[in-house]
Write a protein that holds these residues in place. Structure first.
Motif, mmCIF file in Angstrom:
data_model
loop_
_atom_site.group_PDB
_atom_site.id
_atom_site.type_symbol
_atom_site.label_atom_id
_atom_site.label_comp_id
_atom_site.label_asym_id
_atom_site.label_seq_id
_atom_site.Cartn_x
_atom_site.Cartn_y
_atom_site.Cartn_z
ATOM 1 N N ALA A 16 34.296 -56.195 28.264
ATOM 2 C CA ALA A 16 35.292 -57.252 28.043
ATOM 3 C C ALA A 16 35.903 -57.741 29.356
ATOM 4 C CB ALA A 16 36.383 -56.760 27.098
ATOM 5 N N MET A 17 36.176 -56.833 30.273
ATOM 6 C CA MET A 17 36.781 -57.252 31.542
ATOM 7 C C MET A 17 35.810 -58.077 32.382
ATOM 8 S SD MET A 17 39.826 -56.369 31.251
ATOM 9 C CE MET A 17 39.878 -56.182 29.489
ATOM 10 N N VAL A 18 34.529 -57.752 32.324
ATOM 11 C CA VAL A 18 33.536 -58.580 33.014
ATOM 12 C C VAL A 18 33.524 -59.978 32.382
ATOM 13 C CG1 VAL A 18 31.056 -58.894 33.472
ATOM 14 C CG2 VAL A 18 32.119 -56.652 33.811
ATOM 15 N N GLY A 19 33.618 -60.024 31.060
ATOM 16 C CA GLY A 19 33.683 -61.308 30.368
ATOM 17 C C GLY A 19 34.896 -62.118 30.777
ATOM 18 N N LEU A 20 36.053 -61.454 30.861
ATOM 19 C CA LEU A 20 37.265 -62.154 31.283
ATOM 20 C C LEU A 20 37.136 -62.658 32.722
ATOM 21 C CD1 LEU A 20 39.975 -59.864 29.666
ATOM 22 C CD2 LEU A 20 39.375 -62.200 28.989
ATOM 23 N N THR A 21 36.411 -61.925 33.542
ATOM 24 C CA THR A 21 36.173 -62.355 34.923
ATOM 25 C C THR A 21 35.342 -63.641 34.948
ATOM 26 O OG1 THR A 21 36.308 -60.070 35.693
ATOM 27 C CG2 THR A 21 35.215 -61.647 37.149
ATOM 28 N N LEU B 8 29.722 -70.540 32.499
ATOM 29 C CA LEU B 8 30.551 -69.385 32.858
ATOM 30 C C LEU B 8 31.445 -68.960 31.690
ATOM 31 C CD1 LEU B 8 31.625 -70.318 36.491
ATOM 32 C CD2 LEU B 8 30.088 -68.464 35.817
ATOM 33 N N THR B 9 32.032 -69.942 31.022
ATOM 34 C CA THR B 9 32.913 -69.637 29.902
ATOM 35 C C THR B 9 32.139 -69.012 28.751
ATOM 36 O OG1 THR B 9 34.412 -71.425 30.511
ATOM 37 C CG2 THR B 9 34.582 -70.594 28.264
ATOM 38 N N ILE B 10 30.992 -69.573 28.423
ATOM 39 C CA ILE B 10 30.201 -69.041 27.309
ATOM 40 C C ILE B 10 29.711 -67.631 27.608
ATOM 41 C CG2 ILE B 10 28.066 -69.343 25.990
ATOM 42 C CD1 ILE B 10 28.685 -72.409 26.116
ATOM 43 N N ILE B 11 29.267 -67.375 28.827
ATOM 44 C CA ILE B 11 28.892 -66.005 29.206
ATOM 45 C C ILE B 11 30.103 -65.091 29.023
ATOM 46 C CG2 ILE B 11 28.289 -64.486 31.143
ATOM 47 C CD1 ILE B 11 26.557 -66.847 32.213
ATOM 48 N N GLY B 12 31.255 -65.556 29.486
ATOM 49 C CA GLY B 12 32.477 -64.760 29.375
ATOM 50 C C GLY B 12 32.865 -64.458 27.945
ATOM 51 N N VAL B 13 32.857 -65.474 27.086
ATOM 52 C CA VAL B 13 33.286 -65.222 25.705
ATOM 53 C C VAL B 13 32.287 -64.358 24.955
ATOM 54 C CG1 VAL B 13 34.756 -67.253 25.556
ATOM 55 C CG2 VAL B 13 32.420 -67.417 24.765
ATOM 56 N N ILE B 14 31.016 -64.467 25.286
ATOM 57 C CA ILE B 14 30.022 -63.583 24.658
ATOM 58 C C ILE B 14 30.299 -62.136 25.057
ATOM 59 C CG2 ILE B 14 27.581 -62.908 24.710
ATOM 60 C CD1 ILE B 14 26.940 -65.951 24.803
ATOM 61 N N LEU B 15 30.597 -61.916 26.335
ATOM 62 C CA LEU B 15 30.890 -60.555 26.790
ATOM 63 C C LEU B 15 32.200 -60.023 26.208
ATOM 64 C CD1 LEU B 15 29.728 -60.822 30.501
ATOM 65 C CD2 LEU B 15 28.688 -59.434 28.696
ATOM 66 N N VAL B 16 33.216 -60.876 26.111
ATOM 67 C CA VAL B 16 34.484 -60.433 25.510
ATOM 68 C C VAL B 16 34.260 -60.087 24.043
ATOM 69 C CG1 VAL B 16 36.819 -61.141 24.862
ATOM 70 C CG2 VAL B 16 35.967 -61.651 27.146
#
Length: 123
Positions: free
Chosen positions: A81-86, A103-111
């Protein structure tokens, strides 16, 4: 009280997953509507929408996944989740468009994955 914290954490994880999905839809629709049709640029591309989204994601993930990490003593949901928030934070540093959306889509998928891992550790 012992059952209350896992219940709240589970609810927050589910809310976090829904918000992640909504964020991804917002990114894709934003590109399609603004770039494809030239409509709604002011609303969809307003940086405040992204800042508020990142703030909500950070608070919800921090509480839900933080509590989960303490309860089940597993770092993986927290780290994912923290990598996603990054990634989501990095999206704020680039111009609006494809780079920001990716970047946002990668982030939200990870979160969302962090929330999913957190829920699975609880089950």
């Amino acid at each position: 009280m012992g059952h209350t914290i896992p219940w709240i954490r589970g609810r927050l994880d589910r809310v976090g997953m829904v918000l992640s999905g909504l964020c991804a839809v917002h990114c894709v629709l934003g590109i399609v509507i603004v770039a494809g049709l030239g409509l709604g640029g002011g609303m969809f591309l307003d940086p405040m929408v992204h800042r508020i989204g990142l703030l909500l994601a950070t608070v919800i993930a921090g509480v839900a996944i933080g509590i989960g990490a303490i309860q089940h003593r597993r770092a993986a949901p927290f780290v994912v989740a923290m990598v996603g928030l990054t990634f989501m934070g990095g999206a704020l540093a680039v111009d609006h468009g494809i780079e920001e959306a990716v970047l946002t889509i990668i982030g939200v998928i990870l979160v969302a994955a962090g929330h999913t891992l957190n829920l699975r550790k609880h089950a």
